[in-house]
Design a protein around this motif. Structure first.
Motif, mmCIF file in Angstrom:
data_model
loop_
_atom_site.group_PDB
_atom_site.id
_atom_site.type_symbol
_atom_site.label_atom_id
_atom_site.label_comp_id
_atom_site.label_asym_id
_atom_site.label_seq_id
_atom_site.Cartn_x
_atom_site.Cartn_y
_atom_site.Cartn_z
ATOM 1 N N ALA A 46 -4.035 14.424 -8.046
ATOM 2 C CA ALA A 46 -4.536 15.737 -7.227
ATOM 3 C C ALA A 46 -3.600 15.689 -5.984
ATOM 4 N N PHE A 47 -3.088 14.682 -5.420
ATOM 5 C CA PHE A 47 -2.581 14.786 -4.003
ATOM 6 C C PHE A 47 -1.089 14.416 -3.833
ATOM 7 N N GLY A 48 -0.567 13.913 -5.084
ATOM 8 C CA GLY A 48 0.876 13.759 -5.184
ATOM 9 C C GLY A 48 1.448 12.235 -4.634
ATOM 10 N N PHE A 49 2.484 12.010 -4.627
ATOM 11 C CA PHE A 49 2.990 10.629 -4.560
ATOM 12 C C PHE A 49 3.129 10.498 -2.919
ATOM 13 N N GLN A 50 3.315 11.546 -2.093
ATOM 14 C CA GLN A 50 3.606 11.504 -0.827
ATOM 15 C C GLN A 50 2.216 11.084 -0.116
ATOM 16 N N LYS A 51 1.119 11.377 -0.633
ATOM 17 C CA LYS A 51 0.008 11.040 0.212
ATOM 18 C C LYS A 51 -0.455 9.665 -0.184
ATOM 19 N N THR A 52 -0.126 9.098 -1.534
ATOM 20 C CA THR A 52 -0.518 7.824 -1.753
ATOM 21 C C THR A 52 0.286 6.808 -1.229
ATOM 22 N N GLU A 53 1.672 7.260 -1.079
ATOM 23 C CA GLU A 53 2.531 6.196 -0.316
ATOM 24 C C GLU A 53 2.189 6.055 0.877
ATOM 25 N N ARG A 54 1.145 6.572 1.456
ATOM 26 C CA ARG A 54 0.969 6.066 2.835
ATOM 27 C C ARG A 54 0.196 4.802 2.807
ATOM 28 N N PHE A 55 -0.550 4.705 1.856
ATOM 29 C CA PHE A 55 -1.105 3.280 1.736
ATOM 30 C C PHE A 55 -0.787 2.504 0.640
ATOM 31 N N PHE A 56 -0.294 3.032 -0.354
ATOM 32 C CA PHE A 56 -0.025 2.010 -1.462
ATOM 33 C C PHE A 56 1.485 2.161 -1.781
ATOM 34 N N THR A 57 2.464 1.386 -1.468
ATOM 35 C CA THR A 57 3.538 1.476 -2.001
ATOM 36 C C THR A 57 3.991 -0.005 -2.602
ATOM 37 N N GLU A 58 5.373 -0.178 -3.020
ATOM 38 C CA GLU A 58 5.651 -1.234 -3.866
ATOM 39 C C GLU A 58 5.269 -2.650 -3.218
ATOM 40 N N LYS A 59 5.472 -2.497 -1.983
ATOM 41 C CA LYS A 59 5.464 -3.589 -0.830
ATOM 42 C C LYS A 59 3.697 -3.972 -1.073
ATOM 43 N N THR A 60 3.056 -3.193 -0.958
ATOM 44 C CA THR A 60 1.489 -3.205 -1.139
ATOM 45 C C THR A 60 1.167 -4.072 -2.332
ATOM 46 N N TYR A 61 1.823 -3.292 -3.214
ATOM 47 C CA TYR A 61 1.230 -3.969 -4.683
ATOM 48 C C TYR A 61 1.745 -5.474 -4.731
ATOM 49 N N LYS A 62 3.017 -5.764 -4.286
ATOM 50 C CA LYS A 62 3.450 -7.049 -4.435
ATOM 51 C C LYS A 62 2.456 -7.906 -3.545
ATOM 52 N N TRP A 63 2.449 -7.651 -2.383
ATOM 53 C CA TRP A 63 1.598 -8.615 -1.455
ATOM 54 C C TRP A 63 0.177 -8.809 -1.989
ATOM 55 N N ILE A 64 -0.456 -7.633 -2.545
ATOM 56 C CA ILE A 64 -1.847 -7.673 -2.837
ATOM 57 C C ILE A 64 -1.830 -8.704 -4.251
ATOM 58 N N SER A 65 -1.100 -8.385 -5.202
ATOM 59 C CA SER A 65 -0.874 -9.356 -6.406
ATOM 60 C C SER A 65 -0.618 -10.752 -6.000
ATOM 61 N N PHE A 66 0.522 -10.793 -5.117
ATOM 62 C CA PHE A 66 0.746 -12.408 -4.724
ATOM 63 C C PHE A 66 -0.286 -13.054 -4.273
ATOM 64 N N GLY A 67 -0.996 -12.290 -3.187
ATOM 65 C CA GLY A 67 -2.142 -12.891 -2.614
ATOM 66 C C GLY A 67 -3.241 -13.374 -3.334
ATOM 67 N N SER A 68 -3.593 -12.345 -4.274
ATOM 68 C CA SER A 68 -4.804 -12.564 -4.981
ATOM 69 C C SER A 68 -4.654 -13.568 -6.142
ATOM 70 N N LEU A 69 -3.290 -13.697 -6.655
ATOM 71 C CA LEU A 69 -3.210 -14.582 -7.932
ATOM 72 C C LEU A 69 -3.308 -15.933 -7.154
ATOM 73 N N SER A 70 -2.243 -16.027 -6.077
ATOM 74 C CA SER A 70 -2.319 -17.426 -5.389
ATOM 75 C C SER A 70 -3.686 -17.856 -5.072
ATOM 76 N N PHE A 71 -4.162 -16.947 -4.499
ATOM 77 C CA PHE A 71 -5.718 -17.391 -3.799
ATOM 78 C C PHE A 71 -6.479 -18.051 -4.804
ATOM 79 N N TYR A 72 -6.598 -17.160 -6.282
ATOM 80 C CA TYR A 72 -7.110 -17.587 -7.256
ATOM 81 C C TYR A 72 -6.751 -19.078 -7.813
ATOM 82 N N CYS A 73 -5.320 -19.287 -7.690
ATOM 83 C CA CYS A 73 -4.760 -20.466 -8.327
ATOM 84 C C CYS A 73 -5.222 -21.586 -7.207
ATOM 85 N N ILE A 74 -4.993 -21.378 -6.188
ATOM 86 C CA ILE A 74 -5.258 -22.823 -5.079
ATOM 87 C C ILE A 74 -6.929 -22.863 -4.863
#
Lengths: 326, 107
Positions: free
Chosen positions: A240-268
């Motif tokens: 609906a709103f395009g990439f410009q709006k979503t990139e304010r809160f979800f970028t590649e960096k966010t994806y990287k850190w959320i995935s890394f954090g969740s998976l390593s938390f799970y693992c530990i």
């Protein structure tokens, strides 16, 4: 007295059309609808030559087929070995099937003390009312960790194959901005109706996803389904709103850190829990009262971690296929 | 008595919904042009489903399931018309021979 019609009159009647359609003599689609049967692709001579030349260049330059004969032999060996391997695999699988017990026998190997224990002691040992949740996130948590990693690896693979650079580097591929412009060429941009409905629906969808994740140990639901719902909400918002709006809160960096954090938390967390469990040490993680929202030990945080990974993966897949990065 | 009225009203709504679905099916196969057919499909997906679900709600009586069905109606009424609208807009934007099928306002 019977009415007699000529054949031409009869052909115009409804009954004639109906029975012709019923007997398959007349296809309603042909000639009537806006669709044509797809034509068989025929390659012209020049195109075939061009393709052959490109293939030769690939084989010679990248695989160096001209230079060494050993690569040719390796290819032959590879083909033979793959056929042999498939044959052996088929034989083994068929052999296993022939050894399976007949359906419905009481003393099948599946019908053993494991499932009995899950059902009888699941609530007591895991603290989760939903036995399936207790199984996948407590007894068999490493299996679920593997599944989350499969999702992560799948995203990484898609990233490797579809990723575009921010700018031109060698002039062959599109840059990210061009890819997006190209992709949205015919698509309605900033559609007011879609935006309004997304404005109403997206918060409800995401809230429902969060509810499904947080209730994973109390009822049907859990990390995978809730994460998929949240991912769908994010994709709707993006449409609906395009990439410009979503990139304010979800970028590649966010994806990287959320995935890394969740998976390593799970693992530990799960490594700690398995370590203490295997060595008969008190794990210090409170089980809580069954039925309360904060109960069942590690299952709730693990559900949240899995949900985050799944939601991010869904969104990342969509963004990657759409414009090759986000 | 009241039970009977409720049951008859519910089945009436359900039957109406089925008739509407039949009309939708007929229209979706009868028309040639994509926008006409999409109009029929969207008509069935909103009105037909709404009326059928109202019938089910009447038969079910007032409880939590009824509220959930109301939510389903709300969700479908948000989703189906919006998606139809987007597809229709795409057709209007990409079809070069739009004038053959309808009057187009000249800018």
């Amino acid at each position: 007295m019977s009415r007699k019609k000529t054949e031409k009159e009869y052909e115009k009647t409804f009954a004639c059309h109906f029975f012709r359609w019923l007997h398959g003599e007349k296809d309603l689609y042909v000639g009537q609808m806006e669709m044509r049967p797809q034509e068989v692709y025929q390659e012209s001579k020049e195109e075939a030559e061009k393709r052959q030349r490109a293939k030769n260049i690939l084989l010679n330059k990248i695989y160096g087929r001209k230079k060494s004969k050993s690569i040719k032999y390796l290819e032959l060996f590879y083909r033979l070995a793959s056929i042999l391997f498939c044959g052996i695999l088929i034989y083994l699988l068929l052999l296993t099937v022939s050894w399976l017990p007949p359906i419905g026998v009481a003393d099948r190997p599946v019908n053993n003390e494991v499932s009995k224990r899950y059902i009888e002691k699941g609530l007591e040992e895991t603290g989760a009312i939903n036995i399936v949740s207790g199984m996948i996130l407590d007894y068999r948590a490493f299996d679920t960790l593997g599944e989350s990693h499969v999702l992560f690896v799948a995203t990484v693979t898609v990233l490797i194959m579809l990723r575009l650079d921010k700018k031109h580097d060698n002039g062959t591929d599109l840059s990210i901005e061009e890819a997006e412009a190209n992709d949205r060429n015919y698509e309605p941009k900033n559609d007011a109706i879609l935006q309004m409905s997304a404005y109403v629906l997206v918060p409800a969808i995401i809230l429902f996803g969060i509810y499904v994740i947080l209730n994973g140990h109390l009822g049907p639901g859990g990390g995978f389904s809730g994460g998929a719902i949240i991912g769908a909400g994010l994709i709707l918002y993006l449409n609906a709103f395009g990439f410009q709006k979503t990139e304010r809160f979800f970028t590649e960096k966010t994806y990287k850190w959320i995935s890394f954090g969740s998976l390593s938390f799970y693992c530990i967390a799960k490594s700690y829990s398995f370590y203490t469990g295997a060595n008969h040490i008190e794990s210090m993680i409170p089980k809580g009262t069954p039925g309360a929202i904060l109960s069942s030990g590690l299952i709730l945080p693990l559900n949240i971690a899995v949900g985050l990974v799944v939601a991010c993966t869904m969104y990342a897949f969509y963004a990657m296929f759409r414009k090759g990065g986000f | 008595m009241f039970e009977w009225i409720r049951f008859i009203a519910g089945t009436g709504f359900l039957a109406t919904g089925i008739v509407i679905f039949a009309i939708e099916l007929y229209g979706a196969f009868h028309y040639d042009y994509v926008l006409n057919r999409m109009h029929m499909a969207a008509f069935g997906d909103t009105f037909g489903i709404g009326v059928s679900l109202v019938g089910l709600m009447l038969i079910n009586g007032l409880d939590f399931t009824t509220l959930k069905m109301m939510l389903v109606i709300l969700f479908l009424w948000c989703a189906s018309p919006v998606s139809s609208h987007l597809i229709a807009r795409l057709e209007a934007a990409t079809n070069e021979k739009l004038e053959e099928h309808m009057e187009v306002e000249k800018e």
